[in-house]
Design a protein around this motif. Structure first.
Motif, PDB file in Angstrom:
ATOM      1  N   GLY A  71     -18.657 -17.460   7.276  1.00 27.27           N
ATOM      2  CA  GLY A  71     -18.301 -16.354   6.405  1.00 27.27           C
ATOM      3  C   GLY A  71     -16.838 -16.451   6.002  1.00 27.27           C
ATOM      4  N   PHE A  72     -16.450 -15.674   5.003  1.00 29.12           N
ATOM      5  CA  PHE A  72     -15.083 -15.734   4.474  1.00 29.12           C
ATOM      6  C   PHE A  72     -14.700 -14.356   3.983  1.00 29.12           C
ATOM      7  CE2 PHE A  72     -11.491 -16.958   1.960  1.00 29.12           C
ATOM      8  CZ  PHE A  72     -11.106 -18.230   2.375  1.00 29.12           C
ATOM      9  N   VAL A  73     -13.485 -13.936   4.291  1.00 20.49           N
ATOM     10  CA  VAL A  73     -12.956 -12.673   3.809  1.00 20.49           C
ATOM     11  C   VAL A  73     -11.469 -12.865   3.524  1.00 20.49           C
ATOM     12  CG1 VAL A  73     -12.529 -11.808   6.159  1.00 20.49           C
ATOM     13  CG2 VAL A  73     -12.712 -10.187   4.250  1.00 20.49           C
ATOM     14  N   ALA A  74     -10.981 -12.224   2.469  1.00 17.50           N
ATOM     15  CA  ALA A  74      -9.553 -12.249   2.150  1.00 17.50           C
ATOM     16  C   ALA A  74      -9.012 -10.836   2.281  1.00 17.50           C
ATOM     17  CB  ALA A  74      -9.314 -12.785   0.751  1.00 17.50           C
ATOM     18  N   ILE A  75      -7.762 -10.746   2.750  1.00 15.81           N
ATOM     19  CA  ILE A  75      -7.108  -9.458   2.962  1.00 15.81           C
ATOM     20  C   ILE A  75      -5.727  -9.510   2.331  1.00 15.81           C
ATOM     21  CG2 ILE A  75      -6.209  -7.854   4.697  1.00 15.81           C
ATOM     22  CD1 ILE A  75      -8.325  -9.031   6.647  1.00 15.81           C
ATOM     23  N   SER A  76      -5.384  -8.460   1.588  1.00 17.90           N
ATOM     24  CA  SER A  76      -4.025  -8.309   1.078  1.00 17.90           C
ATOM     25  C   SER A  76      -3.358  -7.190   1.869  1.00 17.90           C
ATOM     26  CB  SER A  76      -4.011  -7.967  -0.411  1.00 17.90           C
ATOM     27  OG  SER A  76      -2.671  -7.785  -0.838  1.00 17.90           O
ATOM     28  N   SER A  77      -2.199  -7.505   2.433  1.00 17.02           N
ATOM     29  CA  SER A  77      -1.466  -6.545   3.249  1.00 17.02           C
ATOM     30  C   SER A  77      -0.083  -6.231   2.691  1.00 17.02           C
ATOM     31  CB  SER A  77      -1.307  -7.094   4.679  1.00 17.02           C
ATOM     32  OG  SER A  77      -2.557  -7.321   5.278  1.00 17.02           O
ATOM     33  N   ASN A  78       0.252  -6.771   1.543  1.00 18.06           N
ATOM     34  CA  ASN A  78       1.601  -6.581   1.004  1.00 18.06           C
ATOM     35  C   ASN A  78       1.892  -5.136   0.629  1.00 18.06           C
ATOM     36  OD1 ASN A  78       2.358  -9.205   1.319  1.00 18.06           O
ATOM     37  ND2 ASN A  78       2.439  -9.702  -0.851  1.00 18.06           N
ATOM     38  N   ASP A  79       3.163  -4.774   0.690  1.00 19.30           N
ATOM     39  CA  ASP A  79       3.654  -3.469   0.280  1.00 19.30           C
ATOM     40  C   ASP A  79       3.516  -3.351  -1.243  1.00 19.30           C
ATOM     41  OD1 ASP A  79       5.081  -1.194  -0.380  1.00 19.30           O
ATOM     42  OD2 ASP A  79       6.915  -1.794   0.660  1.00 19.30           O
ATOM     43  N   ALA A  80       2.519  -2.604  -1.678  1.00 22.76           N
ATOM     44  CA  ALA A  80       2.247  -2.489  -3.114  1.00 22.76           C
ATOM     45  C   ALA A  80       3.248  -1.591  -3.839  1.00 22.76           C
ATOM     46  CB  ALA A  80       0.829  -1.989  -3.348  1.00 22.76           C
ATOM     47  N   LEU A  81       3.964  -0.761  -3.119  1.00 25.54           N
ATOM     48  CA  LEU A  81       5.000   0.049  -3.776  1.00 25.54           C
ATOM     49  C   LEU A  81       6.175  -0.835  -4.187  1.00 25.54           C
ATOM     50  CD1 LEU A  81       5.031   3.317  -1.632  1.00 25.54           C
ATOM     51  CD2 LEU A  81       4.068   2.963  -3.918  1.00 25.54           C
ATOM     52  N   ALA A  82       6.563  -1.734  -3.309  1.00 24.37           N
ATOM     53  CA  ALA A  82       7.663  -2.653  -3.613  1.00 24.37           C
ATOM     54  C   ALA A  82       7.201  -3.812  -4.499  1.00 24.37           C
ATOM     55  CB  ALA A  82       8.268  -3.197  -2.322  1.00 24.37           C
ATOM     56  N   TYR A  83       5.903  -4.140  -4.433  1.00 22.76           N
ATOM     57  CA  TYR A  83       5.335  -5.258  -5.204  1.00 22.76           C
ATOM     58  C   TYR A  83       4.094  -4.759  -5.948  1.00 22.76           C
ATOM     59  CZ  TYR A  83       8.569  -8.031  -2.547  1.00 22.76           C
ATOM     60  OH  TYR A  83       9.722  -8.533  -2.015  1.00 22.76           O
ATOM     61  N   PRO A  84       4.286  -4.040  -7.068  1.00 11.63           N
ATOM     62  CA  PRO A  84       3.166  -3.413  -7.782  1.00 11.63           C
ATOM     63  C   PRO A  84       2.077  -4.398  -8.216  1.00 11.63           C
ATOM     64  CG  PRO A  84       5.269  -2.633  -8.652  1.00 11.63           C
ATOM     65  CD  PRO A  84       5.575  -3.735  -7.687  1.00 11.63           C
ATOM     66  N   GLU A  85       2.425  -5.652  -8.392  1.00  9.92           N
ATOM     67  CA  GLU A  85       1.408  -6.644  -8.772  1.00  9.92           C
ATOM     68  C   GLU A  85       0.336  -6.785  -7.688  1.00  9.92           C
ATOM     69  OE1 GLU A  85       1.140 -11.197 -10.485  1.00  9.92           O
ATOM     70  OE2 GLU A  85       3.096 -10.224 -10.299  1.00  9.92           O
ATOM     71  N   ASP A  86       0.664  -6.368  -6.457  1.00 14.87           N
ATOM     72  CA  ASP A  86      -0.287  -6.457  -5.350  1.00 14.87           C
ATOM     73  C   ASP A  86      -1.020  -5.146  -5.083  1.00 14.87           C
ATOM     74  OD1 ASP A  86       0.256  -9.147  -4.892  1.00 14.87           O
ATOM     75  OD2 ASP A  86       1.915  -8.700  -3.541  1.00 14.87           O
ATOM     76  N   SER A  87      -0.995  -4.224  -6.037  1.00 11.15           N
ATOM     77  CA  SER A  87      -1.690  -2.944  -5.881  1.00 11.15           C
ATOM     78  C   SER A  87      -3.202  -3.167  -5.785  1.00 11.15           C
ATOM     79  CB  SER A  87      -1.397  -2.024  -7.065  1.00 11.15           C
ATOM     80  OG  SER A  87      -2.056  -2.503  -8.229  1.00 11.15           O
ATOM     81  N   PHE A  88      -3.882  -2.141  -5.271  1.00 14.61           N
ATOM     82  CA  PHE A  88      -5.337  -2.218  -5.136  1.00 14.61           C
ATOM     83  C   PHE A  88      -6.007  -2.443  -6.490  1.00 14.61           C
ATOM     84  CE2 PHE A  88      -9.575  -0.277  -4.243  1.00 14.61           C
ATOM     85  CZ  PHE A  88      -9.973  -1.176  -3.267  1.00 14.61           C
ATOM     86  N   GLU A  89      -5.532  -1.754  -7.515  1.00 13.99           N
ATOM     87  CA  GLU A  89      -6.112  -1.946  -8.856  1.00 13.99           C
ATOM     88  C   GLU A  89      -5.899  -3.380  -9.335  1.00 13.99           C
ATOM     89  OE1 GLU A  89      -8.457  -1.433 -11.807  1.00 13.99           O
ATOM     90  OE2 GLU A  89      -8.171   0.144 -10.320  1.00 13.99           O
ATOM     91  N   ASN A  90      -4.736  -3.940  -9.071  1.00 14.36           N
ATOM     92  CA  ASN A  90      -4.490  -5.334  -9.451  1.00 14.36           C
ATOM     93  C   ASN A  90      -5.274  -6.313  -8.576  1.00 14.36           C
ATOM     94  OD1 ASN A  90      -2.891  -4.928 -11.725  1.00 14.36           O
ATOM     95  ND2 ASN A  90      -1.061  -4.624 -10.471  1.00 14.36           N
ATOM     96  N   MET A  91      -5.571  -5.915  -7.350  1.00 10.13           N
ATOM     97  CA  MET A  91      -6.464  -6.739  -6.514  1.00 10.13           C
ATOM     98  C   MET A  91      -7.838  -6.837  -7.180  1.00 10.13           C
ATOM     99  SD  MET A  91      -5.578  -5.382  -2.663  1.00 10.13           S
ATOM    100  CE  MET A  91      -7.039  -6.168  -1.951  1.00 10.13           C
ATOM    101  N   ARG A  92      -8.318  -5.721  -7.722  1.00 10.79           N
ATOM    102  CA  ARG A  92      -9.620  -5.725  -8.420  1.00 10.79           C
ATOM    103  C   ARG A  92      -9.593  -6.694  -9.603  1.00 10.79           C
ATOM    104  NH1 ARG A  92     -10.521   0.699  -8.111  1.00 10.79           N
ATOM    105  NH2 ARG A  92     -11.739   0.673  -6.200  1.00 10.79           N
TER     106      ARG A  92
END
Length: 186
Positions: A71-92
């Motif tokens: 199996g495979f899973v990816a996780i993003s843990s970055n601070d999305a406030l400081a790095y808006p490109e890593d926001s949940f909406e941008n993850m989508r």
């Protein structure tokens, strides 16, 4: 941008479970995503040039590993406030743009990254069927280069060995990438 490398594999360290929101709207358990022969937990993010350069190969390897029961899973843990490109909406958007064949989860409070000791993006943790760490290394030798001609598929080959034997290779090369973007304590 300084590169960060991962520590050596702590063979036998047990995978830790958590329920996290996925970009498809579900809340998923990390360990429930394991295949019958193991699991890769990858810490990635949307903006990292290291991840962006190899995402097509991550997708390829995840698809190929599914065929052998990993199996495979990816996780993003970055601070999305400081790095808006890593926001949940941008993850989508990132998941859709790259047609990720695996769940992409959001670790907003960074607790999962902390318990795993994630150091950079990408950072790969390969577990056997018993949930024991057998691989902590790189995808391949490419670093930030998009070309993969003739490169050994380190993660893929290691996880094939894990699928066959339950054990990872003794020799592993550390992953390198951008540091996890930790939140500033309040």
């Amino acid at each position: 941008m300084a590169a960060t490398t991962t520590p050596l594999c702590d063979f036998g360290w047990k995978a830790v479970d958590a329920k996290l929101p996925a970009v498809d709207g579900r809340t998923l358990s990390i360990l429930e995503l394991a295949g019958p022969r193991g699991l890769v937990v990858a810490f990635i993010c949307n903006h990292c040039p290291y991840v962006r350069a190899v995402i097509s190969r991550i997708v390829r390897d995840a698809r190929d590993l599914a065929g052998v029961g990993i199996g495979f899973v990816a996780i993003s843990s970055n601070d999305a406030l400081a790095y808006p490109e890593d926001s949940f909406e941008n993850m989508r958007r990132f998941a859709a743009e790259h047609t990720l064949p695996f769940p992409y989860l959001y670790d907003e409070d960074q607790s999962v990254a902390r318990v795993y000791g994630a150091a950079c993006t990408p950072d790969f943790f390969g577990f056997n069927a018993a949930g024991e760490l057998q691989y902590r290394g790189r995808l391949d030798a490419s670093r930030k280069e998009a070309v993969d001609q003739g490169l050994r598929r380190d993660l893929y080959e290691a996880m094939l060995e894990v699928a066959r034997t339950g054990c990872g290779p003794a020799e592993q090369q550390a992953s390198i990438g951008c540091s996890i973007k930790w939140k500033t304590p309040a």
